[in-house]
Write a protein that holds these residues in place. Structure first.
Motif, mmCIF file in Angstrom:
data_model
loop_
_atom_site.group_PDB
_atom_site.id
_atom_site.type_symbol
_atom_site.label_atom_id
_atom_site.label_comp_id
_atom_site.label_asym_id
_atom_site.label_seq_id
_atom_site.Cartn_x
_atom_site.Cartn_y
_atom_site.Cartn_z
ATOM 1 N N GLU A 220 18.875 55.707 67.310
ATOM 2 C CA GLU A 220 19.573 56.989 67.154
ATOM 3 C C GLU A 220 18.584 58.116 66.881
ATOM 4 O OE1 GLU A 220 23.951 55.906 65.387
ATOM 5 O OE2 GLU A 220 22.249 55.745 64.008
ATOM 6 N N ALA A 221 17.606 57.849 66.040
ATOM 7 C CA ALA A 221 16.613 58.880 65.708
ATOM 8 C C ALA A 221 15.748 59.222 66.921
ATOM 9 C CB ALA A 221 15.741 58.399 64.554
ATOM 10 N N THR A 222 15.418 58.207 67.717
ATOM 11 C CA THR A 222 14.615 58.433 68.923
ATOM 12 C C THR A 222 15.385 59.296 69.921
ATOM 13 O OG1 THR A 222 13.509 56.298 68.616
ATOM 14 C CG2 THR A 222 13.336 57.318 70.791
ATOM 15 N N LEU A 223 16.673 59.001 70.083
ATOM 16 C CA LEU A 223 17.511 59.825 70.955
ATOM 17 C C LEU A 223 17.565 61.260 70.436
ATOM 18 C CD1 LEU A 223 19.554 60.056 73.320
ATOM 19 C CD2 LEU A 223 21.345 59.500 71.658
ATOM 20 N N ALA A 224 17.686 61.401 69.130
ATOM 21 C CA ALA A 224 17.748 62.742 68.530
ATOM 22 C C ALA A 224 16.499 63.548 68.851
ATOM 23 C CB ALA A 224 17.920 62.616 67.017
ATOM 24 N N ARG A 225 15.354 62.901 68.776
ATOM 25 C CA ARG A 225 14.102 63.611 69.083
ATOM 26 C C ARG A 225 14.039 64.001 70.563
ATOM 27 N NH1 ARG A 225 11.963 59.613 65.658
ATOM 28 N NH2 ARG A 225 11.231 58.403 67.459
ATOM 29 N N ASN A 226 14.630 63.167 71.412
ATOM 30 C CA ASN A 226 14.563 63.405 72.849
ATOM 31 C C ASN A 226 15.457 64.538 73.318
ATOM 32 O OD1 ASN A 226 12.808 61.563 74.554
ATOM 33 N ND2 ASN A 226 13.750 60.059 73.211
ATOM 34 N N ILE A 227 16.629 64.647 72.727
ATOM 35 C CA ILE A 227 17.556 65.662 73.249
ATOM 36 C C ILE A 227 17.722 66.862 72.319
ATOM 37 C CG2 ILE A 227 18.805 63.967 74.641
ATOM 38 C CD1 ILE A 227 21.036 63.972 72.661
ATOM 39 N N SER A 228 17.251 66.777 71.082
ATOM 40 C CA SER A 228 17.162 67.933 70.185
ATOM 41 C C SER A 228 18.443 68.745 70.080
ATOM 42 C CB SER A 228 16.036 68.870 70.654
ATOM 43 O OG SER A 228 14.826 68.164 70.779
ATOM 44 N N CYS A 229 19.574 68.056 70.004
ATOM 45 C CA CYS A 229 20.860 68.763 69.883
ATOM 46 C C CYS A 229 21.514 68.516 68.530
ATOM 47 C CB CYS A 229 21.823 68.280 70.973
ATOM 48 S SG CYS A 229 21.302 68.685 72.632
ATOM 49 N N TYR A 382 22.576 53.134 76.975
ATOM 50 C CA TYR A 382 22.155 54.524 76.755
ATOM 51 C C TYR A 382 23.376 55.427 76.642
ATOM 52 C CZ TYR A 382 20.621 59.249 77.785
ATOM 53 O OH TYR A 382 20.438 60.607 77.739
ATOM 54 N N LEU A 383 24.334 55.274 77.550
ATOM 55 C CA LEU A 383 25.521 56.124 77.508
ATOM 56 C C LEU A 383 26.281 55.912 76.202
ATOM 57 C CD1 LEU A 383 27.482 58.123 78.729
ATOM 58 C CD2 LEU A 383 28.599 56.217 79.928
ATOM 59 N N THR A 384 26.398 54.675 75.770
ATOM 60 C CA THR A 384 27.102 54.398 74.513
ATOM 61 C C THR A 384 26.410 55.087 73.338
ATOM 62 O OG1 THR A 384 27.714 52.231 75.412
ATOM 63 C CG2 THR A 384 28.048 52.560 73.054
ATOM 64 N N LEU A 385 25.082 55.036 73.331
ATOM 65 C CA LEU A 385 24.317 55.688 72.260
ATOM 66 C C LEU A 385 24.565 57.196 72.272
ATOM 67 C CD1 LEU A 385 22.236 54.731 70.087
ATOM 68 C CD2 LEU A 385 20.443 55.456 71.670
ATOM 69 N N VAL A 386 24.587 57.791 73.452
ATOM 70 C CA VAL A 386 24.829 59.238 73.556
ATOM 71 C C VAL A 386 26.245 59.586 73.118
ATOM 72 C CG1 VAL A 386 24.965 61.204 75.133
ATOM 73 C CG2 VAL A 386 23.097 59.573 75.357
ATOM 74 N N LEU A 387 27.223 58.759 73.524
ATOM 75 C CA LEU A 387 28.615 59.025 73.150
ATOM 76 C C LEU A 387 28.805 59.022 71.633
ATOM 77 C CD1 LEU A 387 30.489 56.898 75.838
ATOM 78 C CD2 LEU A 387 30.392 59.389 75.714
ATOM 79 N N ASN A 388 28.026 58.192 70.942
ATOM 80 C CA ASN A 388 28.126 58.128 69.481
ATOM 81 C C ASN A 388 27.243 59.152 68.774
ATOM 82 O OD1 ASN A 388 30.022 55.962 68.942
ATOM 83 N ND2 ASN A 388 28.493 54.546 69.772
ATOM 84 N N SER A 389 26.479 59.907 69.533
ATOM 85 C CA SER A 389 25.554 60.871 68.937
ATOM 86 C C SER A 389 26.253 62.203 68.685
ATOM 87 C CB SER A 389 24.361 61.092 69.879
ATOM 88 O OG SER A 389 24.749 61.937 70.959
ATOM 89 N N PRO A 390 25.672 63.042 67.838
ATOM 90 C CA PRO A 390 26.233 64.378 67.603
ATOM 91 C C PRO A 390 26.363 65.209 68.871
ATOM 92 C CG PRO A 390 24.691 63.837 65.868
ATOM 93 C CD PRO A 390 24.574 62.742 66.892
ATOM 94 N N ALA A 391 25.563 64.932 69.899
ATOM 95 C CA ALA A 391 25.665 65.691 71.144
ATOM 96 C C ALA A 391 27.058 65.581 71.745
ATOM 97 C CB ALA A 391 24.622 65.194 72.147
ATOM 98 N N GLN A 431 16.741 48.979 75.226
ATOM 99 C CA GLN A 431 16.107 47.774 74.685
ATOM 100 C C GLN A 431 16.222 47.732 73.163
ATOM 101 O OE1 GLN A 431 12.140 47.974 76.312
ATOM 102 N NE2 GLN A 431 12.809 47.356 78.364
ATOM 103 N N MET A 432 16.080 48.882 72.531
ATOM 104 C CA MET A 432 16.222 48.932 71.073
ATOM 105 C C MET A 432 17.651 48.584 70.657
ATOM 106 S SD MET A 432 14.014 52.427 70.469
ATOM 107 C CE MET A 432 14.262 52.539 68.711
ATOM 108 N N VAL A 433 18.628 49.122 71.375
ATOM 109 C CA VAL A 433 20.028 48.824 71.072
ATOM 110 C C VAL A 433 20.325 47.346 71.298
ATOM 111 C CG1 VAL A 433 22.412 49.248 71.784
ATOM 112 C CG2 VAL A 433 20.838 51.167 71.518
ATOM 113 N N GLN A 434 19.869 46.801 72.411
ATOM 114 C CA GLN A 434 20.122 45.398 72.726
ATOM 115 C C GLN A 434 19.475 44.471 71.701
ATOM 116 O OE1 GLN A 434 18.773 44.961 76.783
ATOM 117 N NE2 GLN A 434 20.364 46.322 77.569
ATOM 118 N N GLN A 435 18.257 44.801 71.273
ATOM 119 C CA GLN A 435 17.595 43.992 70.252
ATOM 120 C C GLN A 435 18.343 44.068 68.928
ATOM 121 O OE1 GLN A 435 15.401 41.806 70.488
ATOM 122 N NE2 GLN A 435 14.720 41.432 68.386
ATOM 123 N N SER A 436 18.878 45.255 68.615
ATOM 124 C CA SER A 436 19.665 45.404 67.392
ATOM 125 C C SER A 436 20.891 44.500 67.420
ATOM 126 C CB SER A 436 20.084 46.869 67.223
ATOM 127 O OG SER A 436 20.998 47.006 66.152
#
Length: 476
Positions: A220-229, A382-391, A431-436
């Motif tokens: 989640e933090a990595t996604l946050a850094r990538n899209i900065s929203c 990836y889409l699932t991670l974005v859907l759960n993100s503040p974006a 890969q990070m999500v799948q490993q989690s």
């Protein structure tokens, strides 16, 4: 008589002042009782003090200022060990409210909660909290002595503990446990060495699950850094000015909530990325709606019926409600497939969970099923991670604002804007999500090993249980 089952019980074995219905004497319950007669047991009441919250004033209005976790049934079912991972899920009450109302009971670290109303019979041990308050839906075992608390929790969750509790529940309109019945549960008193092995498995379960949670947080933090929203709500701007054309004529909304400046900043930030709409002809995913059968179809046997309350971004709880096998002509056509994403549109809107395998359940109409059209463009994890993100959560918040009960229209969900990162970044996050999730499944397996080992110790002896654990690699 084919397919029927019966148990023969002597009249002298029946307590006419208690339960003597047929279910109470089901073969599995009798088998559990007989196996426990062959090992060293003590009554659960010998190991602890029992506490439960009684009548207290309504506290819902205090949740926003509470400082003490208020344990409910839902906080225990899928959480054998109560940890800080649940911090955001807990309702909280002020500690002073609990101490001022004698009807509220508390537990401390290392003590055990058992669910008693609604979905009874699930035991959990308090770990990361020095003090928790108990709602009326649970009871507590405090000042545990003469037995390892982690071993006791596992025993109560294994077949020999859980089925005793389930057998002893009161058959009222809403199933519930009473303290006298729980105290009467027979507990297999394993040797000290065996209890230590079970405790060690619990500790492994906790540690691996914590690694899974940390890895998901890292994704989640990595996604946050990538899209900065994610910090769009931070600004000195406190109002937004819109013309009638920019507001009602465009969106059909005139309420101020819908036009908060943070939403303008969100869409401005998203404009810096390659984006696509979630649904529609040129969208990322096909969006399907399931059925809403109505409460008259609800039962305790049949096809599991998954509702919004059963889903989190990390998994699906065992549904309490079942639907008849003939609820529709071909119910299997409604079963979600592997990599489908369940996405909530009512109640708690915007919760997304990706299925790891084909499912054999039916979802409520409040859970949409998203199927990605082109996985070479957008990966499901990836889409699932974005859907759960503040974006996306901010888009959900905006669309569902102004309603007493949150509702997100499917037409609005189709228009959700999704930032699309390079495939290499998507793969890294996936890969990070799948490993989690792999670690999360591994942790559940460790707890299953612990429960099965206790069952084997009762049925075949502790040496056989230890040999089985060694074979499984679960006693390191």
């Amino acid at each position: 008589m084919d397919g029927l089952e019966c148990s023969e019980v002597f009249f002298s074995q029946i307590d006419l002042g208690d339960r003597f219905d047929a279910e109470y004497f089901a073969k599995e319950y009798i088998r559990v009782a007989q196996n426990l007669e062959n090992v060293h047991t003590k009554k659960l009441g010998a190991f602890a003090n029992f506490v439960a919250s009684a009548f207290y004033p309504a506290a819902t209005q205090l949740y926003s200022i509470g400082d003490t976790a208020f344990v409910r049934c839902v906080d225990c079912i899928d959480f054998p060990i109560i940890t800080a991972e649940q911090e955001d899920r807990f309702e909280k009450i002020p500690y002073s409210f609990g101490t001022a109302n004698k009807g509220v009971s508390f537990l401390t670290q290392g003590e055990i909660v058992i669910t008693k109303v609604g979905t009874p019979c699930y035991a959990s041990i308090v770990e990361d909290y020095e003090t928790v308050a108990l709602s009326r839906t649970v009871l507590g075992l405090s000042k545990i002595k003469g037995i390892d608390p982690y071993y006791l929790m596992v025993f109560l969750r294994c077949k020999y503990g859980y089925e005793q509790l389930y057998r002893k529940r009161e058959l009222t309109i809403q199933y519930q446990l009473t303290l006298p019945r729980v105290k009467a549960v027979d507990v297999y008193l394993a040797t000290s060495d065996f209890q230590k092995v079970i405790r060690h498995l619990c500790e492994q379960y906790r540690d691996v699950k914590a690694k899974a949670a940390n890895l998901y947080t890292k994704a989640e933090a990595t996604l946050a850094r990538n899209i900065s929203c994610f910090d769009v709500s931070i600004s000195d701007q406190s109002m937004s000015i819109k013309t009638f054309r920019e507001s009602f004529l465009t969106n059909g909304r005139l309420d101020a909530e819908y036009y908060q400046p943070k939403y303008d900043r969100l869409f401005a930030a998203l404009a810096a990325f390659t984006t696509k709409q979630l649904g529609g002809t040129n969208g990322i995913a096909d969006i399907q709606k399931s059925i809403e059968p109505g409460s008259e179809s609800y039962g305790v046997e049949g096809i599991p019926f998954v509702r919004v309350s059963d889903v989190t971004k990390l998994g699906i709880s065992e549904p309490e409600i079942k639907l008849p096998m003939d609820i529709v002509e071909h119910p299997e056509a409604l079963f979600p497939k592997k990599d489908s994403i369940l996405f909530s549109k009512d109640g708690s809107v915007g919760i997304a969970y990706k299925l790891e395998e084909d499912a054999q359940f039916i979802t409520s109409s409040a859970l949409l099923q998203l199927t990605i059209k082109d996985t070479e463009e957008v990966l499901p994890d990836y889409l699932t991670l974005v859907l759960n993100s503040p974006a996306v959560q901010l888009q959900a918040e905006r669309a569902a604002s102004g309603a007493v009960i949150q509702h997100w229209k499917p037409s609005e969900i189709q228009q959700v804007i999704i930032p699309i990162l390079d495939m290499s970044e998507q793969q890294k996050l996936s890969q990070m999500v799948q490993q989690s999730f792999f670690l999360r499944r591994q942790s559940e397996q460790l707890l299953d090993y612990a429960k099965r080992a206790v069952e084997l110790a009762i049925e075949q002896g502790e040496d056989a249980a230890m040999a089985w654990l060694k074979e499984k690699g679960g006693n390191g």
